[in-house]
Motif scaffolding. Structure first.
Motif, short mmCIF file in Angstrom:
data_model
loop_
_atom_site.label_atom_id
_atom_site.label_comp_id
_atom_site.label_asym_id
_atom_site.label_seq_id
_atom_site.Cartn_x
_atom_site.Cartn_y
_atom_site.Cartn_z
N ARG A 185 0.83 -1.22 0.00
CA ARG A 185 0.00 0.00 0.00
C ARG A 185 0.86 1.25 0.00
O ARG A 185 0.55 2.24 -0.67
CB ARG A 185 -0.92 0.00 1.22
N GLN A 186 1.93 1.23 0.78
CA GLN A 186 2.79 2.41 0.85
C GLN A 186 3.46 2.68 -0.49
O GLN A 186 3.55 3.84 -0.92
CB GLN A 186 3.86 2.21 1.94
N VAL A 187 3.92 1.65 -1.16
CA VAL A 187 4.63 1.83 -2.43
C VAL A 187 3.65 2.02 -3.58
O VAL A 187 3.85 2.85 -4.46
CB VAL A 187 5.55 0.63 -2.71
N GLY A 188 2.56 1.25 -3.56
CA GLY A 188 1.61 1.31 -4.67
C GLY A 188 0.66 2.48 -4.61
O GLY A 188 0.20 2.97 -5.65
N GLY A 189 0.37 2.96 -3.40
CA GLY A 189 -0.54 4.09 -3.25
C GLY A 189 -1.89 3.84 -3.91
O GLY A 189 -2.48 2.75 -3.77
N ASP A 190 -2.39 4.82 -4.64
CA ASP A 190 -3.70 4.72 -5.28
C ASP A 190 -3.71 3.80 -6.49
O ASP A 190 -4.77 3.56 -7.08
CB ASP A 190 -4.16 6.11 -5.72
N LEU A 191 -2.57 3.28 -6.86
CA LEU A 191 -2.49 2.42 -8.03
C LEU A 191 -2.76 0.95 -7.72
O LEU A 191 -2.82 0.12 -8.62
CB LEU A 191 -1.11 2.54 -8.68
N VAL A 192 -2.91 0.62 -6.43
CA VAL A 192 -3.09 -0.77 -6.05
C VAL A 192 -4.30 -0.94 -5.14
O VAL A 192 -4.69 -0.04 -4.40
CB VAL A 192 -1.84 -1.34 -5.33
N GLU A 193 -4.88 -2.10 -5.23
CA GLU A 193 -5.92 -2.56 -4.29
C GLU A 193 -5.33 -3.78 -3.60
O GLU A 193 -5.06 -4.80 -4.25
CB GLU A 193 -7.19 -2.93 -5.04
N VAL A 194 -5.10 -3.69 -2.29
CA VAL A 194 -4.36 -4.73 -1.58
C VAL A 194 -5.26 -5.48 -0.61
O VAL A 194 -6.00 -4.87 0.17
CB VAL A 194 -3.17 -4.13 -0.80
N LYS A 195 -5.18 -6.80 -0.66
CA LYS A 195 -5.87 -7.67 0.30
C LYS A 195 -4.81 -8.44 1.06
O LYS A 195 -3.97 -9.12 0.46
CB LYS A 195 -6.80 -8.64 -0.43
N SER A 196 -4.83 -8.34 2.39
CA SER A 196 -3.93 -9.12 3.24
C SER A 196 -4.69 -10.32 3.78
O SER A 196 -5.77 -10.17 4.36
CB SER A 196 -3.40 -8.26 4.39
N LEU A 197 -4.16 -11.50 3.59
CA LEU A 197 -4.86 -12.72 4.01
C LEU A 197 -4.90 -12.88 5.52
O LEU A 197 -5.89 -13.36 6.08
CB LEU A 197 -4.20 -13.95 3.38
N MET A 198 -3.82 -12.49 6.20
CA MET A 198 -3.72 -12.71 7.65
C MET A 198 -3.89 -11.39 8.37
O MET A 198 -3.08 -10.48 8.22
CB MET A 198 -2.36 -13.33 7.99
N GLY A 199 -4.94 -11.30 9.16
CA GLY A 199 -5.23 -10.06 9.86
C GLY A 199 -4.60 -9.98 11.24
O GLY A 199 -3.71 -10.77 11.59
N ALA A 200 -5.07 -9.05 12.04
CA ALA A 200 -4.55 -8.83 13.39
C ALA A 200 -4.71 -10.10 14.22
O ALA A 200 -5.75 -10.77 14.18
CB ALA A 200 -5.29 -7.67 14.05
N GLY A 201 -3.67 -10.45 14.97
CA GLY A 201 -3.74 -11.59 15.87
C GLY A 201 -3.60 -12.95 15.22
O GLY A 201 -3.73 -13.98 15.89
N VAL A 202 -3.33 -13.00 13.91
CA VAL A 202 -3.23 -14.27 13.19
C VAL A 202 -1.78 -14.74 13.17
O VAL A 202 -0.87 -13.97 12.86
CB VAL A 202 -3.78 -14.15 11.77
N ASP A 203 -1.55 -16.00 13.47
CA ASP A 203 -0.22 -16.59 13.51
C ASP A 203 0.12 -17.14 12.13
O ASP A 203 -0.47 -18.13 11.69
CB ASP A 203 -0.21 -17.71 14.55
N PRO A 204 1.09 -16.55 11.42
CA PRO A 204 1.41 -17.02 10.07
C PRO A 204 2.09 -18.38 10.03
O PRO A 204 2.05 -19.07 9.00
CB PRO A 204 2.33 -15.93 9.52
N HIS A 205 2.73 -18.79 11.14
CA HIS A 205 3.43 -20.07 11.14
C HIS A 205 2.47 -21.25 10.95
O HIS A 205 2.84 -22.26 10.36
CB HIS A 205 4.17 -20.26 12.47
N SER A 206 1.27 -21.11 11.45
CA SER A 206 0.31 -22.23 11.40
C SER A 206 -0.86 -21.96 10.45
O SER A 206 -1.74 -22.81 10.32
CB SER A 206 -0.23 -22.51 12.81
#
Length: 320
Positions: A43-64
């Motif tokens: 989002r910081q680099v793409g600014g208004d040129l991107v639509e970003v979806k993050s799969l893992m939200g707050a409190g989510v453990d990426p290891h599992s």
């Protein structure tokens, strides 16, 4: 009912105007990121040129974390998929490697030069993936995101470069803040004990002894003997504060504090740190800058350092 000629001409005019609309409003790049930290970089680099979806939200453990059906659909439709690599998304790695053979998929964490990485204590031949804990390391990821966005939409290279430069300037300020405030912690108090071993790069960068109850991966378990050993460490080194993590159960940390109390040694919970996930979307802590500012300020304050009450720019939540 048939549309009138006037109505039809209005639709044509609208369609023509929409077709002429720049990428910012009409056809932004559809980017899927596995973690919030990578999503923030996009989002910081793409600014208004991107639509970003993050799969893992707050409190989510990426290891599992394992991909869901909706995750698979989002990634297969995306113009670009950004994942961390370095075995952070251990349960997703096989799928992501297969997807990379037929899609625009990049493990941006693997842009870090190998000589800057720490070996993984739990898996031979792997590296500690927690590189976001140090802004000077995360710079490599931001530049990697910039490169892949530029490769995907080269006509917007100048915009991506300007956005990346602005974000890296903020990260440089954060890096300076980290060095200054963490150096204010008395040397004997520079022991960081947390739920799992996510702060190895932090410790190396800022001169802290780092102890995790669990290993680098949260898939490892902490047995009773480990808890007893760490209670003895708390008492022997006169450690007065331990920390819980937003994406890991606080059960083991609280067991440590209780074990120390049983030996007459008082230990406080120094605060909650963001280890593998950022804060809630829409909050300061829900950005990379805010996440790291929170961690730095919380650690320094709990261990006797000199920090402003609301962090680097006065944006932290009250009580930090």
């Amino acid at each position: 009912m048939q549309p009138t000629r006037r109505h039809f001409l209005s639709l044509v005019a609208f369609s023509t105007a929409f077709a002429a609309t720049p990428l910012q409003a009409q056809a932004r790049l559809n980017v899927v990121a596995t973690t919030g930290m990578i999503g923030d970089a996009a989002r910081q680099v793409g600014g208004d040129l991107v639509e970003v979806k993050s799969l893992m939200g707050a409190g989510v453990d990426p290891h599992s974390y394992r991909q869901t059906r909706s995750d698979i659909a989002a990634m297969t439709r995306a113009d670009l998929v950004l994942w961390h690599g370095l075995y952070l998304e251990a349960q997703m790695e096989e799928f992501l490697l297969k997807l990379a053979k037929r899609g625009n998929v990049t493990a941006v964490g693997e842009a870090i030069p190998k000589d800057l990485l720490i070996g993984h204590a739990d898996y031979e031949g792997r590296y500690d993936p927690h590189i976001w804990m140090v802004p000077d390391l995360w710079v490599h990821v931001v530049r990697a995101v910039q490169k892949v966005l530029t490769d995907t939409a080269p006509e917007y290279a100048a915009t991506f470069e300007a956005n990346a430069t602005a974000h890296l300037s903020s990260m440089a300020r954060l890096s300076n803040y980290a060095r200054e405030k963490l150096a204010s912690v008395p040397e004997r108090a520079r022991v960081l004990l947390t739920a799992h071993d996510a702060f190895g790069y932090f410790g190396r960068a800022y001169g802290f002894d780092v102890v995790g109850i669990q290993g680098i991966s949260t898939e490892s378990e902490a047995g009773l003997n480990r808890i007893r050993t760490l209670v003895d460490l708390l008492v022997a080194r006169d450690i007065r504060a331990v920390f819980v993590e937003s994406s890991v159960s606080d059960r083991n940390v609280r067991a440590l504090a209780e074990g120390a109390a049983a030996q007459g040694h008082e230990v406080q919970i120094g605060g909650e740190l963001f280890s593998d996930a950022m804060g809630q979307p829409g909050t300061y802590e829900g950005t990379y800058i805010g996440m790291i500012d929170h961690n730095i300020s919380t650690i320094a304050k709990a261990l006797g350092g000199n920090v402003p009450p609301r962090g680097m720019d006065g944006k932290l939540n009250a009580g930090t």
